[in-house]
Write a protein that holds these residues in place. Structure first.
Motif, PDB file in Angstrom:
ATOM      1  N   VAL A 110     -46.186  -3.598 -23.426  1.00  6.78           N
ATOM      2  CA  VAL A 110     -47.438  -3.870 -22.720  1.00  6.78           C
ATOM      3  C   VAL A 110     -48.510  -2.892 -23.181  1.00  6.78           C
ATOM      4  O   VAL A 110     -48.233  -1.727 -23.463  1.00  6.78           O
ATOM      5  N   ALA A 111     -49.732  -3.376 -23.269  1.00  2.00           N
ATOM      6  CA  ALA A 111     -50.865  -2.536 -23.668  1.00  2.00           C
ATOM      7  C   ALA A 111     -51.476  -1.838 -22.454  1.00  2.00           C
ATOM      8  O   ALA A 111     -52.133  -0.811 -22.605  1.00  2.00           O
ATOM      9  N   LEU A 112     -51.258  -2.404 -21.277  1.00  2.09           N
ATOM     10  CA  LEU A 112     -51.791  -1.853 -20.030  1.00  2.09           C
ATOM     11  C   LEU A 112     -50.678  -1.746 -19.006  1.00  2.09           C
ATOM     12  O   LEU A 112     -49.803  -2.602 -18.958  1.00  2.09           O
ATOM     13  N   THR A 113     -50.755  -0.732 -18.170  1.00  2.00           N
ATOM     14  CA  THR A 113     -49.818  -0.678 -17.049  1.00  2.00           C
ATOM     15  C   THR A 113     -50.166  -1.807 -16.081  1.00  2.00           C
ATOM     16  O   THR A 113     -51.259  -2.388 -16.145  1.00  2.00           O
ATOM     17  N   ARG A 114     -49.262  -2.088 -15.177  1.00  2.00           N
ATOM     18  CA  ARG A 114     -49.524  -3.117 -14.160  1.00  2.00           C
ATOM     19  C   ARG A 114     -50.772  -2.754 -13.354  1.00  2.00           C
ATOM     20  O   ARG A 114     -51.615  -3.600 -13.074  1.00  2.00           O
ATOM     21  N   ASP A 115     -50.915  -1.470 -12.990  1.00  5.59           N
ATOM     22  CA  ASP A 115     -52.085  -1.044 -12.209  1.00  5.59           C
ATOM     23  C   ASP A 115     -53.374  -1.210 -13.005  1.00  5.59           C
ATOM     24  O   ASP A 115     -54.405  -1.602 -12.446  1.00  5.59           O
ATOM     25  N   GLU A 116     -53.333  -0.909 -14.300  1.00  5.15           N
ATOM     26  CA  GLU A 116     -54.524  -1.111 -15.136  1.00  5.15           C
ATOM     27  C   GLU A 116     -54.869  -2.589 -15.225  1.00  5.15           C
ATOM     28  O   GLU A 116     -56.049  -2.966 -15.180  1.00  5.15           O
ATOM     29  N   TYR A 117     -53.849  -3.436 -15.335  1.00  4.44           N
ATOM     30  CA  TYR A 117     -54.073  -4.881 -15.366  1.00  4.44           C
ATOM     31  C   TYR A 117     -54.729  -5.358 -14.070  1.00  4.44           C
ATOM     32  O   TYR A 117     -55.697  -6.103 -14.084  1.00  4.44           O
ATOM     33  N   VAL A 118     -54.189  -4.915 -12.942  1.00  6.13           N
ATOM     34  CA  VAL A 118     -54.732  -5.329 -11.643  1.00  6.13           C
ATOM     35  C   VAL A 118     -56.181  -4.858 -11.508  1.00  6.13           C
ATOM     36  O   VAL A 118     -57.052  -5.618 -11.067  1.00  6.13           O
ATOM     37  N   ALA A 119     -56.453  -3.610 -11.905  1.00 10.65           N
ATOM     38  CA  ALA A 119     -57.818  -3.082 -11.804  1.00 10.65           C
ATOM     39  C   ALA A 119     -58.772  -3.897 -12.677  1.00 10.65           C
ATOM     40  O   ALA A 119     -59.886  -4.229 -12.247  1.00 10.65           O
ATOM     41  N   ARG A 120     -58.343  -4.239 -13.888  1.00 11.55           N
ATOM     42  CA  ARG A 120     -59.197  -5.038 -14.783  1.00 11.55           C
ATOM     43  C   ARG A 120     -59.439  -6.417 -14.187  1.00 11.55           C
ATOM     44  O   ARG A 120     -60.566  -6.925 -14.213  1.00 11.55           O
ATOM     45  N   THR A 121     -58.405  -7.008 -13.625  1.00  7.62           N
ATOM     46  CA  THR A 121     -58.533  -8.336 -13.019  1.00  7.62           C
ATOM     47  C   THR A 121     -59.489  -8.294 -11.831  1.00  7.62           C
ATOM     48  O   THR A 121     -60.356  -9.163 -11.681  1.00  7.62           O
ATOM     49  N   MET A 122     -59.332  -7.270 -10.982  1.00  7.18           N
ATOM     50  CA  MET A 122     -60.222  -7.135  -9.828  1.00  7.18           C
ATOM     51  C   MET A 122     -61.674  -6.981 -10.288  1.00  7.18           C
ATOM     52  O   MET A 122     -62.586  -7.594  -9.713  1.00  7.18           O
ATOM     53  N   HIS A 123     -61.881  -6.182 -11.318  1.00  7.62           N
ATOM     54  CA  HIS A 123     -63.243  -5.991 -11.832  1.00  7.62           C
ATOM     55  C   HIS A 123     -63.802  -7.297 -12.384  1.00  7.62           C
ATOM     56  O   HIS A 123     -64.953  -7.654 -12.110  1.00  7.62           O
TER      57      HIS A 123
END
Length: 123
Positions: free
Chosen positions: A68-81
């Protein structure tokens, strides 16, 4: 998982859980519960996730190992943004989002905002 198809989401979940580079064959062996999958199907989806920037890969003989290029938390933060950017009214979206929070979630948000404000103020 928002933004991913069913198989993409299953593969991302698998890679987040494994926390190590994974070949197509390894992914297939862990996804047998999902459905009968062809090697080329899994390979194509992993390659698509790689081309979209969600995964990295390293050569392993004639194949690749994917991470994975992003952690799950980074993915969630990007999605929320991304969802917030796409909203018609950011203030209204944020107000409704906060209105659904528990007290513990609101306290965590306050703490995150305070940390962010300290960081950008240079303190």
């Amino acid at each position: 998982m928002q933004g991913f198809g069913d198989l993409e989401a299953a593969l991302m979940e698998l890679l987040w859980r494994r926390e190590r580079p994974t070949t197509v064959r390894e992914a297939m062996s862990e996804l047998t519960w999902h459905r009968d999958l062809a090697y080329t199907t899994v390979m194509t989806v992993l390659d698509t996730l790689y081309r979209k920037g969600w995964l990295t890969r390293e050569p392993d003989g004639r194949a690749y190992r994917y991470s994975v290029a992003l952690t799950r938390d980074e993915y969630v933060a990007r999605t929320m943004h991304d969802v917030l950017v796409d909203s018609g009214d950011r203030l209204e979206a944020l107000t409704r989002f906060v209105g659904r929070m528990t007290l513990d979630e609101a306290a965590a948000l306050r703490e995150a905002l305070a940390g962010y404000e300290r960081r950008i103020a240079g303190r």
